[in-house]
Design a protein around this motif. Structure first.
Motif, PDB file in Angstrom:
ATOM      1  N   GLY A  21      72.732  37.740  14.860  1.00 18.96           N
ATOM      2  CA  GLY A  21      72.435  38.195  16.210  1.00 18.96           C
ATOM      3  C   GLY A  21      73.183  39.470  16.556  1.00 18.96           C
ATOM      4  O   GLY A  21      72.961  40.050  17.620  1.00 18.96           O
ATOM      5  N   THR A  22      74.047  39.915  15.653  1.00 23.41           N
ATOM      6  CA  THR A  22      74.849  41.116  15.902  1.00 23.41           C
ATOM      7  C   THR A  22      74.617  42.136  14.795  1.00 23.41           C
ATOM      8  O   THR A  22      74.015  43.179  15.019  1.00 23.41           O
ATOM      9  CB  THR A  22      76.344  40.746  16.019  1.00 23.41           C
ATOM     10  N   ASP A  25      69.488  40.895  13.347  1.00 25.07           N
ATOM     11  CA  ASP A  25      68.697  40.391  14.469  1.00 25.07           C
ATOM     12  C   ASP A  25      68.479  38.892  14.293  1.00 25.07           C
ATOM     13  O   ASP A  25      68.021  38.437  13.239  1.00 25.07           O
ATOM     14  CB  ASP A  25      67.359  41.118  14.521  1.00 25.07           C
ATOM     15  N   ALA A 111      70.120  44.733  12.284  1.00 28.00           N
ATOM     16  CA  ALA A 111      69.875  45.225  13.646  1.00 28.00           C
ATOM     17  C   ALA A 111      69.705  46.741  13.665  1.00 28.00           C
ATOM     18  O   ALA A 111      68.975  47.281  14.503  1.00 28.00           O
ATOM     19  CB  ALA A 111      71.024  44.812  14.559  1.00 28.00           C
ATOM     20  N   ASP A 190      76.777  38.563  20.141  1.00 28.51           N
ATOM     21  CA  ASP A 190      75.542  38.354  20.893  1.00 28.51           C
ATOM     22  C   ASP A 190      75.550  37.075  21.709  1.00 28.51           C
ATOM     23  O   ASP A 190      74.559  36.768  22.367  1.00 28.51           O
ATOM     24  CB  ASP A 190      74.356  38.291  19.925  1.00 28.51           C
ATOM     25  N   VAL A 208      75.812  42.424  22.651  1.00 29.60           N
ATOM     26  CA  VAL A 208      74.597  43.090  22.171  1.00 29.60           C
ATOM     27  C   VAL A 208      73.402  42.167  22.387  1.00 29.60           C
ATOM     28  O   VAL A 208      73.533  40.937  22.407  1.00 29.60           O
ATOM     29  CB  VAL A 208      74.702  43.492  20.685  1.00 29.60           C
ATOM     30  N   THR A 210      70.669  41.651  20.530  1.00 26.40           N
ATOM     31  CA  THR A 210      69.870  41.358  19.341  1.00 26.40           C
ATOM     32  C   THR A 210      69.962  39.882  18.961  1.00 26.40           C
ATOM     33  O   THR A 210      69.536  39.492  17.864  1.00 26.40           O
ATOM     34  CB  THR A 210      70.324  42.244  18.162  1.00 26.40           C
ATOM     35  N   ASP A 228      72.006  47.247  21.064  1.00 31.67           N
ATOM     36  CA  ASP A 228      72.319  46.834  19.689  1.00 31.67           C
ATOM     37  C   ASP A 228      73.584  47.564  19.254  1.00 31.67           C
ATOM     38  O   ASP A 228      74.117  48.418  19.980  1.00 31.67           O
ATOM     39  CB  ASP A 228      71.154  47.109  18.731  1.00 31.67           C
TER      40      ASP A 228
END
Length: 238
Positions: A21-22, A25, A111, A190, A208, A210, A228
């Motif tokens: 997620g950081t 994605d 990302a 994230d 972020v 993402t 992002d």
């Protein structure tokens, strides 16, 4: 602005990233993997697939995690402890082992282009680390697959001996090993787990978008929320 001027005016001396997620994605990487893992765990039995999906808060029809799914920020062990309730005959250890090894085949979706991004941060003299609630085995496997493992000075999972987020201890381990003041480190993540840990460690925090959390959820815990990680270098020297 010269490089020396940039370095002297930077907000931080080190950057600690969450992974999923950081750097990658979350949805593009983990939704596809989860659908396959659920099918494999259930051996294609529809009723069992549904029970597993409910335990993970995963939408089988939409093939995606619900934004509220605890799996997004939990460790593999915690995910296995949820799944063992709907998988009779399997142990937590067996499920955890399956999750760890099957996740190495997740279709990673960076990302941003990660190699030039990380090279740019290193060129500024920043220490770089990854702290994830995934296993260290999984983290290193993903970073190696993406060709970026060697860009990090510190890589830790929940099982590396420092603890797991939202506890601040693994973040403080990065600062300690890099000989950095926590206040001069930024935790980039994230999820609320990432940012709560960062605040508790006395670090700066950057959220972020993402991952699965929205701006409203992250903004109360972050010094700034960015689309992002590609926007991070400008913030560091702003």
């Amino acid at each position: 602005m010269t490089l020396n001027t940039q370095i002297s005016s930077m907000r931080v001396d080190g950057v600690l990233f969450d992974k999923d997620g950081t750097l990658f994605d979350f949805g593009a990487t983990w939704n596809t993997w989860a659908a396959g893992a659920i099918r494999e765990l259930a051996q294609d039995q529809p009723d069992l697939m549904e029970r597993i999906a409910q335990a993970l808060e995963f939408d089988l029809l939409e093939t995606r995690f619900h934004p509220t799914s605890p799996i997004i920020a939990e460790t593999n062990r915690e995910a296995a402890e949820r799944l063992v309730r709907v998988l009779p005959g399997q142990s937590v250890e067996e499920i955890e082992h399956f999750l760890m090894h099957s996740s190495t085949d997740a279709p990673l979706a960076p990302a941003v282009p990660l190699t030039p991004f990380l090279q740019g941060l290193s060129a500024r003299g920043l220490k770089l680390g990854v702290m994830t609630n995934d296993t260290e085995f999984g983290a290193r496997s993903h970073l190696r697959t993406a060709g970026i493992e060697g860009h990090f000075d510190f890589i830790a999972g929940f099982d590396s001996g420092h603890g797991a987020k939202p506890d601040p201890d693994p973040l403080l381990a990065f600062a300690r090993e890099m000989q950095l003041a926590p206040a001069r480190v930024v935790m980039v993540g994230d999820s609320a787990h990432d940012l709560v840990a960062g605040r508790a460690a006395g670090m700066q925090t950057v959220g972020v978008l993402t991952g699965m959390a929205g701006r409203d959820e992250l903004s109360a815990l972050a010094d700034v929320v960015l689309p992002d990680i590609g926007h991070l270098p400008a913030w560091i020297v702003a």
